[in-house]
Design a protein around this motif. Structure first.
Motif, PDB file in Angstrom:
ATOM      1  N   SER A  11       8.599  18.975  -6.962  1.00  0.00           N
ATOM      2  CA  SER A  11       8.504  18.447  -5.609  1.00  0.00           C
ATOM      3  C   SER A  11       9.468  19.227  -4.753  1.00  0.00           C
ATOM      4  CB  SER A  11       8.856  16.959  -5.623  1.00  0.00           C
ATOM      5  OG  SER A  11       8.765  16.431  -4.339  1.00  0.00           O
ATOM      6  N   SER A  12       9.207  19.293  -3.472  1.00  0.00           N
ATOM      7  CA  SER A  12      10.136  20.006  -2.618  1.00  0.00           C
ATOM      8  C   SER A  12       9.843  19.726  -1.170  1.00  0.00           C
ATOM      9  CB  SER A  12      10.036  21.530  -2.867  1.00  0.00           C
ATOM     10  OG  SER A  12       8.811  22.021  -2.424  1.00  0.00           O
ATOM     11  N   GLY A  13      10.713  20.265  -0.338  1.00  0.00           N
ATOM     12  CA  GLY A  13      10.432  20.299   1.082  1.00  0.00           C
ATOM     13  C   GLY A  13      10.720  19.029   1.813  1.00  0.00           C
ATOM     14  N   ASP A  14      10.103  18.925   2.996  1.00  0.00           N
ATOM     15  CA  ASP A  14      10.375  17.805   3.861  1.00  0.00           C
ATOM     16  C   ASP A  14       9.703  16.550   3.348  1.00  0.00           C
ATOM     17  OD1 ASP A  14       8.096  19.579   4.892  1.00  0.00           O
ATOM     18  OD2 ASP A  14       7.600  17.593   5.671  1.00  0.00           O
ATOM     19  N   SER A  15      10.229  15.424   3.789  1.00  0.00           N
ATOM     20  CA  SER A  15       9.715  14.139   3.357  1.00  0.00           C
ATOM     21  C   SER A  15       8.994  13.490   4.513  1.00  0.00           C
ATOM     22  CB  SER A  15      10.878  13.266   2.880  1.00  0.00           C
ATOM     23  OG  SER A  15      10.429  12.007   2.497  1.00  0.00           O
ATOM     24  N   SER A  16       7.692  13.527   4.503  1.00  0.00           N
ATOM     25  CA  SER A  16       6.919  13.003   5.615  1.00  0.00           C
ATOM     26  C   SER A  16       6.953  11.498   5.638  1.00  0.00           C
ATOM     27  CB  SER A  16       5.469  13.480   5.503  1.00  0.00           C
ATOM     28  OG  SER A  16       4.905  13.058   4.294  1.00  0.00           O
ATOM     29  N   GLY A  17       7.032  10.962   6.850  1.00  0.00           N
ATOM     30  CA  GLY A  17       6.940   9.533   7.002  1.00  0.00           C
ATOM     31  C   GLY A  17       8.225   8.798   6.765  1.00  0.00           C
ATOM     32  N   ASP A  18       9.329   9.497   6.499  1.00  0.00           N
ATOM     33  CA  ASP A  18      10.588   8.830   6.222  1.00  0.00           C
ATOM     34  C   ASP A  18      11.374   8.641   7.502  1.00  0.00           C
ATOM     35  OD1 ASP A  18      10.737  10.928   3.383  1.00  0.00           O
ATOM     36  OD2 ASP A  18      10.161   8.821   3.414  1.00  0.00           O
ATOM     37  N   SER A  19      12.105   7.510   7.559  1.00  0.00           N
ATOM     38  CA  SER A  19      12.812   7.191   8.791  1.00  0.00           C
ATOM     39  C   SER A  19      13.921   8.174   9.096  1.00  0.00           C
ATOM     40  CB  SER A  19      13.384   5.771   8.688  1.00  0.00           C
ATOM     41  OG  SER A  19      14.320   5.686   7.635  1.00  0.00           O
ATOM     42  N   ASP A  22      -0.117   6.336 -14.468  1.00  0.00           N
ATOM     43  CA  ASP A  22      -1.569   6.479 -14.501  1.00  0.00           C
ATOM     44  C   ASP A  22      -1.890   7.696 -15.356  1.00  0.00           C
ATOM     45  OD1 ASP A  22      -4.253   6.796 -14.150  1.00  0.00           O
ATOM     46  OD2 ASP A  22      -4.177   7.136 -11.982  1.00  0.00           O
ATOM     47  N   PRO A  23      -2.229   7.512 -16.630  1.00  0.00           N
ATOM     48  CA  PRO A  23      -2.409   8.639 -17.550  1.00  0.00           C
ATOM     49  C   PRO A  23      -3.427   9.680 -17.087  1.00  0.00           C
ATOM     50  CG  PRO A  23      -2.349   6.571 -18.749  1.00  0.00           C
ATOM     51  CD  PRO A  23      -2.432   6.214 -17.295  1.00  0.00           C
ATOM     52  N   ALA A  24      -4.392   9.272 -16.272  1.00  0.00           N
ATOM     53  CA  ALA A  24      -5.439  10.202 -15.829  1.00  0.00           C
ATOM     54  C   ALA A  24      -5.141  10.811 -14.463  1.00  0.00           C
ATOM     55  CB  ALA A  24      -6.786   9.485 -15.797  1.00  0.00           C
ATOM     56  N   ALA A  25      -3.924  10.598 -13.960  1.00  0.00           N
ATOM     57  CA  ALA A  25      -3.594  10.982 -12.585  1.00  0.00           C
ATOM     58  C   ALA A  25      -3.797  12.473 -12.319  1.00  0.00           C
ATOM     59  CB  ALA A  25      -2.155  10.590 -12.264  1.00  0.00           C
ATOM     60  N   TYR A  26      -3.563  13.321 -13.315  1.00  0.00           N
ATOM     61  CA  TYR A  26      -3.618  14.762 -13.104  1.00  0.00           C
ATOM     62  C   TYR A  26      -4.957  15.380 -13.497  1.00  0.00           C
ATOM     63  CZ  TYR A  26       1.448  14.526 -12.450  1.00  0.00           C
ATOM     64  OH  TYR A  26       2.707  14.234 -11.995  1.00  0.00           O
ATOM     65  N   ARG A  27      -5.919  14.558 -13.871  1.00  0.00           N
ATOM     66  CA  ARG A  27      -7.204  15.088 -14.339  1.00  0.00           C
ATOM     67  C   ARG A  27      -7.844  15.999 -13.288  1.00  0.00           C
ATOM     68  NH1 ARG A  27     -10.681  12.810 -18.136  1.00  0.00           N
ATOM     69  NH2 ARG A  27      -9.626  10.791 -17.915  1.00  0.00           N
ATOM     70  N   THR A  28      -7.963  15.508 -12.060  1.00  0.00           N
ATOM     71  CA  THR A  28      -8.573  16.300 -10.987  1.00  0.00           C
ATOM     72  C   THR A  28      -7.653  17.419 -10.536  1.00  0.00           C
ATOM     73  OG1 THR A  28      -9.815  14.372 -10.220  1.00  0.00           O
ATOM     74  CG2 THR A  28      -9.565  16.199  -8.668  1.00  0.00           C
ATOM     75  N   THR A  29      -6.366  17.114 -10.436  1.00  0.00           N
ATOM     76  CA  THR A  29      -5.396  18.112  -9.982  1.00  0.00           C
ATOM     77  C   THR A  29      -5.428  19.370 -10.824  1.00  0.00           C
ATOM     78  OG1 THR A  29      -3.913  16.414  -9.127  1.00  0.00           O
ATOM     79  CG2 THR A  29      -2.934  18.562  -9.643  1.00  0.00           C
ATOM     80  N   MET A  30      -5.475  19.218 -12.134  1.00  0.00           N
ATOM     81  CA  MET A  30      -5.359  20.362 -13.028  1.00  0.00           C
ATOM     82  C   MET A  30      -6.701  21.007 -13.357  1.00  0.00           C
ATOM     83  SD  MET A  30      -2.147  20.270 -13.126  1.00  0.00           S
ATOM     84  CE  MET A  30      -1.799  21.648 -14.221  1.00  0.00           C
ATOM     85  N   GLN A  31      -7.786  20.574 -12.699  1.00  0.00           N
ATOM     86  CA  GLN A  31      -9.103  21.113 -13.006  1.00  0.00           C
ATOM     87  C   GLN A  31      -9.203  22.625 -12.802  1.00  0.00           C
ATOM     88  OE1 GLN A  31     -11.568  19.050 -14.391  1.00  0.00           O
ATOM     89  NE2 GLN A  31     -12.317  21.098 -14.945  1.00  0.00           N
ATOM     90  N   PRO A  32      -8.621  23.192 -11.729  1.00  0.00           N
ATOM     91  CA  PRO A  32      -8.697  24.664 -11.592  1.00  0.00           C
ATOM     92  C   PRO A  32      -8.090  25.399 -12.779  1.00  0.00           C
ATOM     93  CG  PRO A  32      -8.009  23.668  -9.533  1.00  0.00           C
ATOM     94  CD  PRO A  32      -7.966  22.575 -10.558  1.00  0.00           C
ATOM     95  N   LEU A  33      -6.988  24.893 -13.294  1.00  0.00           N
ATOM     96  CA  LEU A  33      -6.366  25.509 -14.460  1.00  0.00           C
ATOM     97  C   LEU A  33      -7.245  25.339 -15.693  1.00  0.00           C
ATOM     98  CD1 LEU A  33      -3.969  26.810 -15.964  1.00  0.00           C
ATOM     99  CD2 LEU A  33      -2.980  24.517 -16.169  1.00  0.00           C
ATOM    100  N   GLU A  35      -0.941  21.704  -4.089  1.00  0.00           N
ATOM    101  CA  GLU A  35      -0.863  20.554  -3.190  1.00  0.00           C
ATOM    102  C   GLU A  35      -0.118  19.393  -3.836  1.00  0.00           C
ATOM    103  OE1 GLU A  35      -4.762  19.494  -1.969  1.00  0.00           O
ATOM    104  OE2 GLU A  35      -5.230  21.454  -1.094  1.00  0.00           O
ATOM    105  N   THR A  36      -0.408  19.137  -5.094  1.00  0.00           N
ATOM    106  CA  THR A  36       0.215  18.020  -5.802  1.00  0.00           C
ATOM    107  C   THR A  36       1.676  18.293  -6.110  1.00  0.00           C
ATOM    108  OG1 THR A  36      -1.886  17.375  -6.800  1.00  0.00           O
ATOM    109  CG2 THR A  36       0.118  16.620  -7.898  1.00  0.00           C
ATOM    110  N   PHE A  37       1.985  19.526  -6.472  1.00  0.00           N
ATOM    111  CA  PHE A  37       3.349  19.867  -6.861  1.00  0.00           C
ATOM    112  C   PHE A  37       4.086  20.611  -5.757  1.00  0.00           C
ATOM    113  CE2 PHE A  37       1.028  19.452 -10.902  1.00  0.00           C
ATOM    114  CZ  PHE A  37       1.770  18.418 -11.457  1.00  0.00           C
TER     115      PHE A  37
END
Length: 367
Positions: free
Chosen positions: A28-36, A111-122, A329-331
């Protein structure tokens, strides 16, 4: 710890820094969107860090990660200093593994399946380079992930930092790659977090008598590293403060924010991701101690896969740029993979585990 502690930022914070798949070591990195606190500017110099600091200040300056130069400048080692070396590919063809389908898994999350779609290109490129169908294999714990690779049901996996040596010693894993950004950001840090308005905790030594959340036993920054690094600074977890296992880094930092714990050692990139998702206001948290960067999630394959499959897996990671995919996008921009040597890149982790007397048994992984 001696050499193992070299480069770690101490409680007085006068030293400069030498530089972590909801899992520890996730990126994770960078700015934090939506934070006060996202509009506020902070006077924080990552090259000469002083503490305490608002968590938001560290996020804004990218202090949750290290740089690729930190990784490249690590002292090369021929063998790991603790535990077994990575197993060699068998020379006997009868011992080689040539499955019809390759099972791929990321480090477990809520959520064990959370990365299923994310890692599809790999996974698509692994299939392309190996000629094998690739199936995502969701798992719910570090122990189940190690056991799946040990029993040859899992062939390619991202193991969190702390469990990586378990995977090498118990499951025949070969760590060969880490995620990096286009700018070369890699790794994560241990942050000691507490409430921003907690006037009783401004340094590591202030933990005496407090209730502190550790994530889970096998976690590097959530348990193993603080037990070694804090003790080196004269603060012994379990003796000087009460250890309460929270079950994960997100649970730890949210527990701190809610006042359930006085403080927590957490994976910097993991809690930054919690802030980036809008589930935590980082201006309400302060960091009173930080380490130099640790290697993040290791990407591995089982040692006895055929050389052709191993070569294809490596190519799918190392020969492609995923910066324009869901992976980046995810990482938060980490869409590239860089090659590593386990004994070298994980030397600090092995020193920590040696210092803690870690025994590589599945029962020590936690759930």
């Amino acid at each position: 710890m001696t050499a193992g502690l070299a480069g770690c930022i101490t409680g007085d914070t006068s030293e400069s820094s030498g530089g972590d798949s909801g899992s520890e070591g996730g990126d994770s990195s960078g700015d934090s969107s939506g934070d006060s606190g996202s509009e506020q500017s902070y006077d924080f110099d990552p090259a000469n860090p002083t503490f305490p600091q608002p968590m938001q200040a560290l996020i804004q300056t990218g202090f949750e990660t290290g740089s690729l130069s930190d990784l490249e400048n690590m002292e090369s080692r021929d063998e790991p200093r603790y535990g077994d070396p990575v197993q060699e590919t068998p020379s006997d063809e009868g011992e080689l593994l040539d499955p019809d389908k390759l099972a791929f898994a990321m480090t477990p999350t809520e959520d064990p399946a959370a990365y299923r779609t994310t890692m599809q290109p790999l996974m698509d490129n692994i299939a392309k380079e190996t000629g094998k169908e690739v199936e995502y294999f969701p798992l719910q714990s570090y122990a189940s992930q190690v056991e799946a690779m040990r029993s040859e049901r899992l062939h390619v996996a991202g193991f969190s930092t702390g469990p990586t040596p378990f995977a090498v010693n118990l499951a025949g894993a070969v760590p060969f790659s880490l995620q990096v950004s286009e700018e070369g950001d890699f790794g994560y840090r241990l942050w000691l977090a507490t409430q921003a308005d907690n006037d009783e905790i401004d340094a590591l030594e202030d933990l005496e008598g407090m209730r502190v959340a550790h994530s889970e036993p096998s976690s590097n920054s959530g348990n193993q590293a603080p037990r070694a690094l804090f003790a080196n600074q004269g603060v012994v977890p379990g003796d000087d403060y009460e250890v309460a296992y929270s079950g994960g880094h997100e649970q730890s930092v949210l527990g701190v924010a809610n006042g359930d714990y006085d403080a927590a050692p957490v994976c910097s990139t993991c809690v930054t991701r919690v802030a980036n998702s809008g589930n935590l206001d980082p201006s309400k948290i302060k960091v009173v101690w930080a380490s130099n960067p640790f290697p993040t999630t290791s990407f591995t394959y089982r040692y006895n896969l055929t050389p052709e499959i191993q070569e294809g897996i490596r190519a799918a990671f190392l020969d492609y740029d995923y910066s324009d995919t869901q992976i980046a996008e995810t990482f938060e921009g980490r869409g590239k993979f860089t090659e590593i040597d386990y004994a070298t890149a994980y030397d600090i982790i092995l020193q920590i585990q040696e210092n803690n007397g870690v025994e590589y048994e599945t029962g020590n992984l936690g759930e």
